[in-house]
Design an enzyme around this catalytic site. Sequence first.
Site, mmCIF file in Angstrom:
data_model
loop_
_atom_site.group_PDB
_atom_site.id
_atom_site.type_symbol
_atom_site.label_atom_id
_atom_site.label_comp_id
_atom_site.label_asym_id
_atom_site.label_seq_id
_atom_site.Cartn_x
_atom_site.Cartn_y
_atom_site.Cartn_z
ATOM 1 N N SER A 68 -12.677 -20.305 62.074
ATOM 2 C CA SER A 68 -11.315 -20.775 61.779
ATOM 3 C C SER A 68 -11.108 -21.266 60.357
ATOM 4 C CB SER A 68 -10.911 -21.882 62.763
ATOM 5 O OG SER A 68 -10.548 -21.320 64.000
ATOM 6 N N LYS A 71 -8.249 -19.756 58.495
ATOM 7 C CA LYS A 71 -6.864 -20.239 58.524
ATOM 8 C C LYS A 71 -6.428 -20.851 57.193
ATOM 9 C CE LYS A 71 -6.527 -20.937 63.524
ATOM 10 N NZ LYS A 71 -7.868 -20.657 64.063
ATOM 11 N N SER A 132 -5.916 -26.226 64.792
ATOM 12 C CA SER A 132 -6.482 -24.881 64.678
ATOM 13 C C SER A 132 -5.961 -23.959 65.775
ATOM 14 C CB SER A 132 -8.015 -24.932 64.726
ATOM 15 O OG SER A 132 -8.586 -23.788 64.140
#
Length: 439
Positions: A68, A71, A132
Amino acid sequence: MKVSFQKQMFAVVTIFTLLCSMLFTYSSASAATNPALDVQGEAAILVEASSGKILYEKNPDASLPIASMTKMMTEYIVHEAVEKGKIKWNQKTQISDYAHTISQDRSLSNVPLEKGGSYTVKELYEAMAIYSANGATIALAELIGGSEANFLKIMDEKAKELGMKNYKFVNATGLTNKDLKGQQPPGTSPDEENKMSAKDCAILAQRLITDYPDALDTAKITKKVFQEGGKYPVQMDNWNWMLKGLVYSYDGVDGLKTGSTPEAGYCFTGTAKRGDMRLIAVVIKTNSYKARFDETKKLFDYGFSSFEAKELYPKGYQLKDKKTAAVAKGKEKEVGIETAKAIQIAVPKGEKAPYKIGYQFDKKEVIAPIKKGTKVGYMTIASKDGSDPGFLSGKELKTELVTKENVEKANWFVLAMRGIGSFFSNLWAGAVDTVKGWF
């Protein structure tokens, strides 16, 4: 004779002892300022955010799964789209079947989204940056790119623009494609996962917080309710447990992004500021949730204890022997040049600036008319130590050189006289060379 020999031997022993002492002191000082950090993880890097000066690195260019932390790129593109007026924070977007399906999987990080429901860009962004949330990330990618597949092209283009080199994007979220319920972007494999190097993560983080510093306003929120007062409110707890008041709280931490998948292990891109110095640390593939914060703490402790941020070159700095650039067709034949902004770099505590500087001009001459502040080239800054890891931008750091004043274009008569003078000057020089050849 014996007395003289004894004196000579005493002098030699004394000098040898002093040299050994000096070498030991130097070695101790070097060990104190450059410890062999035992950072556990596949890759890691520590940089000073203002200049991108690399203070520590371990496998910095290895392309590895980063989960993640992907992101951060989606965050950057959202901020840029808002800045350019393509979308607005209060704009609502409808949730697709794909984004809805992924958002319902609570084994992944998610806030459940209503099928066909509408949410503001700000709500979805906060869900992505704080919690997230993967479904929310897909919804933003579809809003900006029209589809996640198109958004991947935007991600690739932005990575190249930012100077990233070792990366591969297969989705907008950082999930392994097999978690996308068979709906991964066309042309990508179900087993693929996004990859980046530690250096590329640091480049992305540096640009995100430099170009859009308000990204940290969201990144440092420890708790928030998604859709508070709505039909399906969700408590969002920030996964960055180094934030103030959380389990592994560290003074100065205000971002940035965690990540974890079985393939990526536990990753973290963190940033902390104390006084005038901000650091960015990246750790990839540590072996536990706690370990990624422990290893980041090692890096931050080293950075803040061993280095200090100094403004080495102020705005308007001029190199002593290169204060001007040549001007063509101007009333003046030269124009003053200076740095466009101040340069702050992390320097080992107690040391003077271990850097050398030089100039790179765009052209041999600047053509008049010239306005004050016109870019003419760069001042380069590089370490005097060839083994120094340098900066995120490379071995040299570049800062723009601009003109210090206006220069008007000379009138036709002045230019004509200069042309005539140059002609006769060249003619005379040629004649002199010819005569010299006779002798």
